[in-house]
Design an enzyme around this catalytic site. Sequence first.
Site, PDB file in Angstrom:
ATOM      1  N   GLU A 493     -13.126   3.417   1.668  1.00 29.14           N
ATOM      2  CA  GLU A 493     -13.618   2.974   0.364  1.00 29.14           C
ATOM      3  C   GLU A 493     -14.463   4.021  -0.369  1.00 29.14           C
ATOM      4  O   GLU A 493     -15.567   3.728  -0.823  1.00 29.14           O
ATOM      5  CB  GLU A 493     -14.401   1.660   0.527  1.00 29.14           C
ATOM      6  CG  GLU A 493     -13.546   0.555   1.137  1.00 29.14           C
ATOM      7  CD  GLU A 493     -14.303  -0.730   1.452  1.00 29.14           C
ATOM      8  OE1 GLU A 493     -15.475  -0.842   1.055  1.00 29.14           O
ATOM      9  OE2 GLU A 493     -13.719  -1.613   2.096  1.00 29.14           O
ATOM     10  N   ASN A 534      -8.732   4.767   4.057  1.00 29.97           N
ATOM     11  CA  ASN A 534      -8.530   3.318   3.917  1.00 29.97           C
ATOM     12  C   ASN A 534      -9.284   2.812   2.690  1.00 29.97           C
ATOM     13  O   ASN A 534     -10.443   3.172   2.472  1.00 29.97           O
ATOM     14  CB  ASN A 534      -9.083   2.649   5.185  1.00 29.97           C
ATOM     15  CG  ASN A 534      -8.729   1.173   5.299  1.00 29.97           C
ATOM     16  OD1 ASN A 534      -7.557   0.800   5.222  1.00 29.97           O
ATOM     17  ND2 ASN A 534      -9.734   0.332   5.493  1.00 29.97           N
ATOM     18  N   HIS A 570      -6.468  -7.304   0.337  1.00 29.27           N
ATOM     19  CA  HIS A 570      -7.075  -8.647   0.348  1.00 29.27           C
ATOM     20  C   HIS A 570      -6.588  -9.355  -0.916  1.00 29.27           C
ATOM     21  O   HIS A 570      -7.096  -9.117  -2.008  1.00 29.27           O
ATOM     22  CB  HIS A 570      -8.604  -8.541   0.374  1.00 29.27           C
ATOM     23  CG  HIS A 570      -9.107  -7.855   1.608  1.00 29.27           C
ATOM     24  ND1 HIS A 570      -9.060  -8.451   2.846  1.00 29.27           N
ATOM     25  CD2 HIS A 570      -9.641  -6.625   1.804  1.00 29.27           C
ATOM     26  CE1 HIS A 570      -9.550  -7.621   3.744  1.00 29.27           C
ATOM     27  NE2 HIS A 570      -9.911  -6.502   3.144  1.00 29.27           N
ATOM     28  N   GLU A 599      -5.512  -4.397   6.261  1.00 31.58           N
ATOM     29  CA  GLU A 599      -6.444  -5.543   6.260  1.00 31.58           C
ATOM     30  C   GLU A 599      -5.880  -6.702   5.446  1.00 31.58           C
ATOM     31  O   GLU A 599      -6.589  -7.339   4.678  1.00 31.58           O
ATOM     32  CB  GLU A 599      -7.801  -5.135   5.658  1.00 31.58           C
ATOM     33  CG  GLU A 599      -8.459  -3.954   6.331  1.00 31.58           C
ATOM     34  CD  GLU A 599      -9.862  -3.657   5.801  1.00 31.58           C
ATOM     35  OE1 GLU A 599     -10.406  -4.460   5.015  1.00 31.58           O
ATOM     36  OE2 GLU A 599     -10.412  -2.616   6.186  1.00 31.58           O
ATOM     37  N   ASP A 601      -4.921 -10.086   3.921  1.00 31.75           N
ATOM     38  CA  ASP A 601      -5.135 -11.538   3.970  1.00 31.75           C
ATOM     39  C   ASP A 601      -4.823 -12.103   2.591  1.00 31.75           C
ATOM     40  O   ASP A 601      -4.838 -11.380   1.598  1.00 31.75           O
ATOM     41  CB  ASP A 601      -6.522 -11.957   4.498  1.00 31.75           C
ATOM     42  CG  ASP A 601      -7.694 -11.317   3.794  1.00 31.75           C
ATOM     43  OD1 ASP A 601      -7.552 -10.876   2.643  1.00 31.75           O
ATOM     44  OD2 ASP A 601      -8.789 -11.278   4.389  1.00 31.75           O
TER      45      ASP A 601
HETATM   46  O1  9MR Z   1     -14.495  -8.643   7.981  1.00 31.15           O
HETATM   47  C1  9MR Z   1     -15.726  -7.955   7.932  1.00 31.15           C
HETATM   48  C2  9MR Z   1     -16.876  -8.951   7.871  1.00 31.15           C
HETATM   49  O2  9MR Z   1     -16.925  -9.732   9.045  1.00 31.15           O
HETATM   50  C3  9MR Z   1     -18.173  -8.180   7.679  1.00 31.15           C
HETATM   51  O3  9MR Z   1     -19.233  -9.096   7.484  1.00 31.15           O
HETATM   52  C4  9MR Z   1     -18.051  -7.250   6.502  1.00 31.15           C
HETATM   53  C5  9MR Z   1     -19.314  -6.456   6.320  1.00 31.15           C
HETATM   54  O4  9MR Z   1     -19.278  -5.563   5.306  1.00 31.15           O
HETATM   55  O5  9MR Z   1     -16.962  -6.380   6.683  1.00 31.15           O
HETATM   56  C6  9MR Z   1     -15.753  -7.058   6.728  1.00 31.15           C
HETATM   57  O6  9MR Z   1     -14.685  -6.191   6.782  1.00 31.15           O
HETATM   58  C7  9MR Z   1     -14.523  -5.324   5.670  1.00 31.15           C
HETATM   59  C8  9MR Z   1     -13.999  -4.019   6.209  1.00 31.15           C
HETATM   60  O7  9MR Z   1     -14.879  -3.512   7.165  1.00 31.15           O
HETATM   61  C9  9MR Z   1     -13.751  -3.023   5.102  1.00 31.15           C
HETATM   62  N1  9MR Z   1     -12.879  -3.576   4.106  1.00 31.15           N
HETATM   63  C10 9MR Z   1     -13.291  -4.852   3.555  1.00 31.15           C
HETATM   64  C11 9MR Z   1     -13.485  -5.857   4.674  1.00 31.15           C
HETATM   65  C12 9MR Z   1     -13.839  -7.223   4.116  1.00 31.15           C
HETATM   66  O8  9MR Z   1     -15.111  -7.170   3.519  1.00 31.15           O
END
Ligand code: 9MR
Length: 673
Positions: A493, A534, A570, A599, A601
């Site tokens: 990101e 990513n 997402h 990722e 969903d």
């Molecule tokens: O799924 C993850 C969630 O459990 C955490 O609280 C969060 C914290 O920032 O991160 C989520 O995963 C993220 C991933 O690491 C990067 N891309 C976006 C994902 C969804 O927020």
Amino acid sequence: MIIRTLASSYGRVGAQGLFRESLLALCLISLAACGSSESVVPAVEDQPTMPAEGSNVGQIDEPTEGANTADSIETPTSDITTSRVLSPLPNPPLTAAPADDSEPIRALGPLSTVSEFFLVRNPTRILEDTYGTLTDADFDAGPLPAVISTPAHVDPTTNSAPYFDNLTDVEVFAGEELHVRFRPLDADGGIPGLFPAAIPAGARYDDNFDGTRSLIWRPLQPHIGIREFTITATDPVEPFYRTERTIRIKVKPPADPSDIINLPPVVNQIREHTLRVNDPVVVYIKVDDPNGTIPSLEILNQPAGATLVPHYAFPRISILRFVPRVTGAVSLNLLARDADDPTLTSSRVVTFEVLDEADFIRPGARLRELAAARDLLIGYASLLGFYERPDGAVYADIAAEEFNFVSTENSLKWDLLNPLPGQYQWAQADNLVQHAKARRQAVHGHTLIWHRQLPGWIKRSAFADRETHMREFIDRILTRYGKDVPVWDVVNEALEEDGTFRHSIWFEAMGANFIDTAFRQARLSAPEATLLYNDYDISFAGPKADGMVALMQSLKDAGTPVDGVGFQMHLDADFDRFAEVAETFQQVANLDLDIYISELDVSIRAGQNEAQQARVYEQVLSLCLNQPRCKAYQIWGFTDMYSWRREYNPLIFDRRYQPKPAYRALQRRLAEN
Ligand code: 9MR
């Protein structure tokens, strides 16, 4: 490069991409612009201090992909220098390398649902981040000065900044009620707006309906010490013209501690789970007390043969383990008893649903069998510490039956792994890697360099040290896991929604070159691994996708060792920009890069349904199957029980581990030609 290794054991051999000279514009950029103490997370639900897994507490809900159709385009604004060679890492290192006292130890006792490998846990030690602890000397030094933010278009000689009437630091005895009234004023007239940075737990922030607000708070024993409260006044005419004040609140122990009100203890909430008969079940039960004492826990109807042991590190947590032998509902009656006054109690009922083994049988072939036949990696993101959840056994079995690829989701994030300089907590990641090995799953390491989930010491580090911190971290993580984890998100990101570089702590210290440096270090430390960039909102057309393609082009031109792009995806169930995604995938393939759907969903928002969700899952799968450079189709979890967007049921199994239409759609599509 890793695909060859992976293909033999797990998945897809990449057909050579149709590399052609890129016709894309290079990114035109100027170098000038470049420029918690106990973080072991026990599997206790809904603790006030840490976000429950799958909730959005404490995180920004990133924009849903496909939602932003803005078309203003500005490509990245910094240059990637070509052909750089990294200098050797410093010796001695900038921060101490992981030492033996960080090594996990065997976790003995009835603590988990695991049976196929030896579970480890972090050694018990106090990791205390004392940065920011305020002393009496800080308090005695007097109030902090106001901080005024003046937008460029505001002239402070004609418009004066808002200010606070009579604001001072305050002292209060624990147990007493504190009232602080905030009166913002403006010399030019009008009533300024007000907002606080954070309100202490249990406090009120009341509107007095006369332009003032009040903080009303009764601090108790755990609050003794000095803390800050920050409040901002906004100009009545220019809302971004602001004055921020921070007051200090000193909470003192009263002469007679028995004056402090004794509040009842609490048993923390535990969600309802669906369990499978004859599986081991663990329930991590946390009790708490607002007065800071440690209540005792009683289970009034402990299941036959159950064990109840104290947590090895957290005195408020107890671990119940039992094996349900019959189907039906199981209710546990839990009671917390106050440490000072045994008549003061509170209770909670926790309910589980126990289903038969047959209720978890899915017709047809498993997704991983179907995917392997097509040389595709099919993955899920694994819940942190799933083996400490009540339903950990069925979770682990279904995940292993269905998927040949697993993302570490939260297990490798920097704040968890390395909360203080030289201190590492490896246990959760070690356990996940062992579990994946036992179940023949390839691991996707997520994520090395990101702007979130960073420990405070890194966020506070000097700009001049950041590159070394970044490289040391990458080297240490890859030295430990590089051989077992074949795919890595090296940088996550780095781009904003408009395609420009995010002004992260990495960018502000190193400019865009941090990306190149991170990849070069990763290649040095794990020469065999597949290295990915990513990001989210990069799959469909728009300024961010353009920014990503331009960035990839500039990395390629600079000789940066990047192997592919991770597309987060997402999405929502009404997503329909599939043609644009196919085009973006092709642009990335044309740069000789692999594509990982990393990722995925699909949230079901108001008015949307499971059939639409299934269609999106299926269409994205088709895009991957139709694109030779697409190596992996990975979902961000698999059961709606555990998802960062749990309220939108975005996954392919429901909360009771039953396959949804999306699951069947994937089965069907994978079986097609
Ligand atoms: O799924 C993850 C969630 O459990 C955490 O609280 C969060 C914290 O920032 O991160 C989520 O995963 C993220 C991933 O690491 C990067 N891309 C976006 C994902 C969804 O927020």
